[in-house]
Design a protein around this motif. Structure first.
Motif, PDB file in Angstrom:
ATOM      1  N   GLU A   1      29.467 -13.792   3.228  1.00 23.44           N
ATOM      2  CA  GLU A   1      29.829 -14.963   4.021  1.00 23.44           C
ATOM      3  C   GLU A   1      30.848 -14.559   5.086  1.00 23.44           C
ATOM      4  OE1 GLU A   1      28.270 -17.719   3.845  1.00 23.44           O
ATOM      5  OE2 GLU A   1      27.250 -17.466   1.912  1.00 23.44           O
ATOM      6  N   HIS A   2      31.141 -15.501   5.982  1.00 22.56           N
ATOM      7  CA  HIS A   2      32.213 -15.353   6.962  1.00 22.56           C
ATOM      8  C   HIS A   2      33.022 -16.640   6.908  1.00 22.56           C
ATOM      9  CE1 HIS A   2      30.412 -11.716   8.651  1.00 22.56           C
ATOM     10  NE2 HIS A   2      29.252 -12.331   8.446  1.00 22.56           N
ATOM     11  N   ILE A   3      34.340 -16.525   6.824  1.00 24.30           N
ATOM     12  CA  ILE A   3      35.172 -17.698   6.540  1.00 24.30           C
ATOM     13  C   ILE A   3      35.994 -18.117   7.748  1.00 24.30           C
ATOM     14  CG2 ILE A   3      36.968 -18.636   5.027  1.00 24.30           C
ATOM     15  CD1 ILE A   3      35.932 -16.687   2.863  1.00 24.30           C
ATOM     16  N   VAL A   4      36.796 -17.208   8.290  1.00 25.27           N
ATOM     17  CA  VAL A   4      37.532 -17.473   9.531  1.00 25.27           C
ATOM     18  C   VAL A   4      37.382 -16.227  10.406  1.00 25.27           C
ATOM     19  CG1 VAL A   4      39.726 -18.079  10.609  1.00 25.27           C
ATOM     20  CG2 VAL A   4      39.220 -18.890   8.286  1.00 25.27           C
ATOM     21  N   CYS A   5      36.796 -16.394  11.578  1.00 26.45           N
ATOM     22  CA  CYS A   5      36.638 -15.236  12.461  1.00 26.45           C
ATOM     23  C   CYS A   5      36.443 -15.709  13.900  1.00 26.45           C
ATOM     24  CB  CYS A   5      35.466 -14.357  12.027  1.00 26.45           C
ATOM     25  SG  CYS A   5      33.883 -15.203  11.893  1.00 26.45           S
ATOM     26  N   ARG A   6      36.902 -14.867  14.811  1.00 24.47           N
ATOM     27  CA  ARG A   6      36.773 -15.119  16.242  1.00 24.47           C
ATOM     28  C   ARG A   6      36.228 -13.838  16.883  1.00 24.47           C
ATOM     29  NH1 ARG A   6      41.484 -16.676  14.089  1.00 24.47           N
ATOM     30  NH2 ARG A   6      42.043 -18.910  14.134  1.00 24.47           N
TER      31      ARG A   6
ATOM     32  N   PRO B   1      40.907 -22.681  10.536  1.00 30.24           N
ATOM     33  CA  PRO B   1      41.055 -22.380   9.102  1.00 30.24           C
ATOM     34  C   PRO B   1      41.011 -23.619   8.210  1.00 30.24           C
ATOM     35  CG  PRO B   1      42.594 -21.072  10.376  1.00 30.24           C
ATOM     36  CD  PRO B   1      41.980 -22.046  11.339  1.00 30.24           C
ATOM     37  N   ALA B   2      41.518 -24.751   8.691  1.00 33.95           N
ATOM     38  CA  ALA B   2      41.521 -25.967   7.865  1.00 33.95           C
ATOM     39  C   ALA B   2      40.096 -26.436   7.574  1.00 33.95           C
ATOM     40  CB  ALA B   2      42.311 -27.064   8.564  1.00 33.95           C
ATOM     41  N   LYS B   3      39.211 -26.343   8.561  1.00 34.24           N
ATOM     42  CA  LYS B   3      37.823 -26.748   8.347  1.00 34.24           C
ATOM     43  C   LYS B   3      37.104 -25.745   7.442  1.00 34.24           C
ATOM     44  CE  LYS B   3      37.417 -29.357  12.651  1.00 34.24           C
ATOM     45  NZ  LYS B   3      36.795 -29.443  14.007  1.00 34.24           N
ATOM     46  N   SER B   4      37.345 -24.470   7.665  1.00 39.33           N
ATOM     47  CA  SER B   4      36.750 -23.461   6.785  1.00 39.33           C
ATOM     48  C   SER B   4      37.193 -23.672   5.343  1.00 39.33           C
ATOM     49  CB  SER B   4      37.138 -22.059   7.251  1.00 39.33           C
ATOM     50  OG  SER B   4      36.596 -21.765   8.520  1.00 39.33           O
TER      51      SER B   4
ATOM     52  N   ALA C   1      44.675 -15.804   7.528  1.00 34.59           N
ATOM     53  CA  ALA C   1      44.131 -17.140   7.271  1.00 34.59           C
ATOM     54  C   ALA C   1      43.211 -17.129   6.042  1.00 34.59           C
ATOM     55  CB  ALA C   1      43.372 -17.646   8.487  1.00 34.59           C
ATOM     56  N   VAL C   2      42.402 -16.113   5.918  1.00 31.92           N
ATOM     57  CA  VAL C   2      41.491 -16.034   4.778  1.00 31.92           C
ATOM     58  C   VAL C   2      42.270 -15.814   3.484  1.00 31.92           C
ATOM     59  CG1 VAL C   2      39.582 -14.713   3.758  1.00 31.92           C
ATOM     60  CG2 VAL C   2      39.560 -15.277   6.202  1.00 31.92           C
ATOM     61  N   LYS C   3      43.314 -14.996   3.538  1.00 36.28           N
ATOM     62  CA  LYS C   3      44.155 -14.791   2.355  1.00 36.28           C
ATOM     63  C   LYS C   3      44.812 -16.108   1.928  1.00 36.28           C
ATOM     64  CE  LYS C   3      46.858 -12.569  -0.656  1.00 36.28           C
ATOM     65  NZ  LYS C   3      47.997 -13.467  -0.897  1.00 36.28           N
ATOM     66  N   GLU C   4      45.261 -16.894   2.888  1.00 33.75           N
ATOM     67  CA  GLU C   4      45.881 -18.174   2.548  1.00 33.75           C
ATOM     68  C   GLU C   4      44.886 -19.126   1.898  1.00 33.75           C
ATOM     69  OE1 GLU C   4      47.674 -19.517   6.159  1.00 33.75           O
ATOM     70  OE2 GLU C   4      49.205 -17.932   6.154  1.00 33.75           O
ATOM     71  N   ILE C   5      43.654 -19.134   2.357  1.00 31.78           N
ATOM     72  CA  ILE C   5      42.620 -19.950   1.718  1.00 31.78           C
ATOM     73  C   ILE C   5      42.400 -19.488   0.281  1.00 31.78           C
ATOM     74  CG2 ILE C   5      40.140 -20.474   1.733  1.00 31.78           C
ATOM     75  CD1 ILE C   5      40.343 -20.499   4.821  1.00 31.78           C
ATOM     76  N   SER C   6      42.357 -18.192   0.081  1.00 30.22           N
ATOM     77  CA  SER C   6      42.216 -17.640  -1.255  1.00 30.22           C
ATOM     78  C   SER C   6      43.351 -18.092  -2.159  1.00 30.22           C
ATOM     79  CB  SER C   6      42.184 -16.107  -1.177  1.00 30.22           C
ATOM     80  OG  SER C   6      42.180 -15.525  -2.457  1.00 30.22           O
ATOM     81  N   ASP C   7      44.582 -18.005  -1.665  1.00 31.08           N
ATOM     82  CA  ASP C   7      45.751 -18.392  -2.459  1.00 31.08           C
ATOM     83  C   ASP C   7      45.763 -19.888  -2.754  1.00 31.08           C
ATOM     84  OD1 ASP C   7      46.709 -15.801  -2.505  1.00 31.08           O
ATOM     85  OD2 ASP C   7      48.089 -16.092  -0.827  1.00 31.08           O
ATOM     86  N   GLU C   8      45.513 -20.687  -1.736  1.00 29.99           N
ATOM     87  CA  GLU C   8      45.639 -22.142  -1.889  1.00 29.99           C
ATOM     88  C   GLU C   8      44.562 -22.736  -2.791  1.00 29.99           C
ATOM     89  OE1 GLU C   8      45.654 -23.504   2.136  1.00 29.99           O
ATOM     90  OE2 GLU C   8      47.547 -22.449   2.605  1.00 29.99           O
ATOM     91  N   LEU C   9      43.369 -22.131  -2.792  1.00 28.68           N
ATOM     92  CA  LEU C   9      42.270 -22.672  -3.587  1.00 28.68           C
ATOM     93  C   LEU C   9      42.040 -21.914  -4.893  1.00 28.68           C
ATOM     94  CD1 LEU C   9      39.636 -23.480  -0.809  1.00 28.68           C
ATOM     95  CD2 LEU C   9      41.280 -25.024  -1.897  1.00 28.68           C
TER      96      LEU C   9
END
Length: 330
Positions: A23-28, A45-48, A77-85
């Motif tokens: 997958e791809h989670i946050v990327c530009r 990142p919030a939508k991802s 940003a991806v690390k923060e999603i991992s931590d928060e969820l």
């Protein structure tokens, strides 16, 4: 010692759980930014995070983020999603495919790789050894100078060809694997050149049990799939929900054909959800929740109708096989 390396640290393989393998989670991606292709920028990142949260709510536990350095990662940003969820996320070192390398090199990378204007010039001028060392650092020290380490190494090739620069990155990634023992993922363009990639990896003495080959459902050819499976590599069917390429019935038929030939331990499933229009919380697409909530029940039903144990196969594709595929074996 066997372990899986996530952005949060190393875990035992049995801790990984239900996993999307690509997958791809946050990327530009710099190339698509330069060409004004907003659909290909996962830049909120919030939508991802909301899509990852949907996946978790339905029982998902881990995601392999296959975003390499040249595809505009946002590691923090991806690390923060991992931590928060509380989701395991595996990061990716290595490279993508050659046309993306025409894009301008990110400024924050220049202290790491040198003062090159584009990715292409960096890869062209660097030696295989220098590229290998870059990949090793991303696995053993952290992605793009962060402390968050990659859990797989990646290369890619173009449609029906492997360019000289792509061969260079294939060899660099193979040599980084020998040093780090990180699993290898191969991008194929529209499912082509997998066997040629494998021959190059074999010339670098790579054991194919450490390799997953991506986008196998972009080339729905059962004979071709069998030739790849015979080498011992994992086959990643990672275009689920992309009906513009093929109906789900054809994907499922090809997957079950491999199962019927005894290759169920080499199959991975994911969505390669890399556009705003694929995401539910960007542009109302099917989202990361689709596979776990809709495709899995359909697959179980169709597999059972054909005399297979659908639930057992789902456990293999999403739990057992990823736990083996993404393991470091030191």
């Amino acid at each position: 010692m066997t372990f899986i390396r996530t952005l949060k640290g190393d875990i035992a393989p049995e801790q990984l759980g239900f996993t999307y393998s690509h997958e791809h989670i946050v990327c530009r991606p710099p190339y698509w930014q330069e060409h004004g292709a907003d659909d290909l920028l996962l830049d909120d990142p919030a939508k991802s995070k909301k899509d990852v949260e949907d996946f978790k709510r339905h029982g998902g536990q881990a995601i392999v983020d296959a975003t390499a350095v040249d595809y505009g990662r946002d590691v923090q940003a991806v690390k923060e999603i991992s931590d928060e969820l509380g989701i395991h996320i595996i990061g990716t070192a290595g490279f993508n495919k050659s046309f993306l390398w025409d894009a301008k090199l990110k400024e924050e990378l220049k202290p790491i790789v040198g003062n090159y204007p584009t990715y292409r010039e960096w890869i062209d001028r660097a030696s295989i050894h220098e590229l290998t060392e870059f990949v090793i650092r991303e696995v053993e020290e952290g992605l793009e100078g962060t402390p968050f380490k990659a859990g797989q190494v990646k290369f890619g090739s173009a449609y029906n060809r492997i360019t000289p620069l792509e061969e260079k990155t294939i060899r660099a990634v193979a040599r980084a694997h020998h040093e780090t023992k990180a699993p290898i993922h191969a991008h194929t363009e529209a499912g082509t050149m997998a066997l040629e990639q494998i021959e190059l990896l074999k010339s670098e003495n790579i054991h194919m049990a450490y390799v997953s080959i991506g986008h196998m459902d972009r080339n729905l050819d059962p004979y071709y799939h069998e030739q790849i499976a015979k080498t011992g590599a994992f086959l990643s069917f990672d275009g689920i929900a992309k009906l513009k390429y093929a109906p789900e019935s054809q994907r499922i038929e090809c997957i079950l054909a491999l199962v019927d030939k005894g290759y169920e331990d080499q199959i991975l499933i994911s969505g390669d959800t890399a556009r705003k229009t694929y995401y539910k919380h960007y542009e109302y697409g099917l989202g990361l929740v689709y596979i776990i909530s809709k495709w899995v029940p359909r697959f179980i039903d169709q597999a059972n109708q054909k005399g297979f144990d659908g639930e057992k196969l789902i456990h293999k594709f999403f739990i057992d096989n990823p736990a083996r595929c993404f393991s470091f074996k030191k």
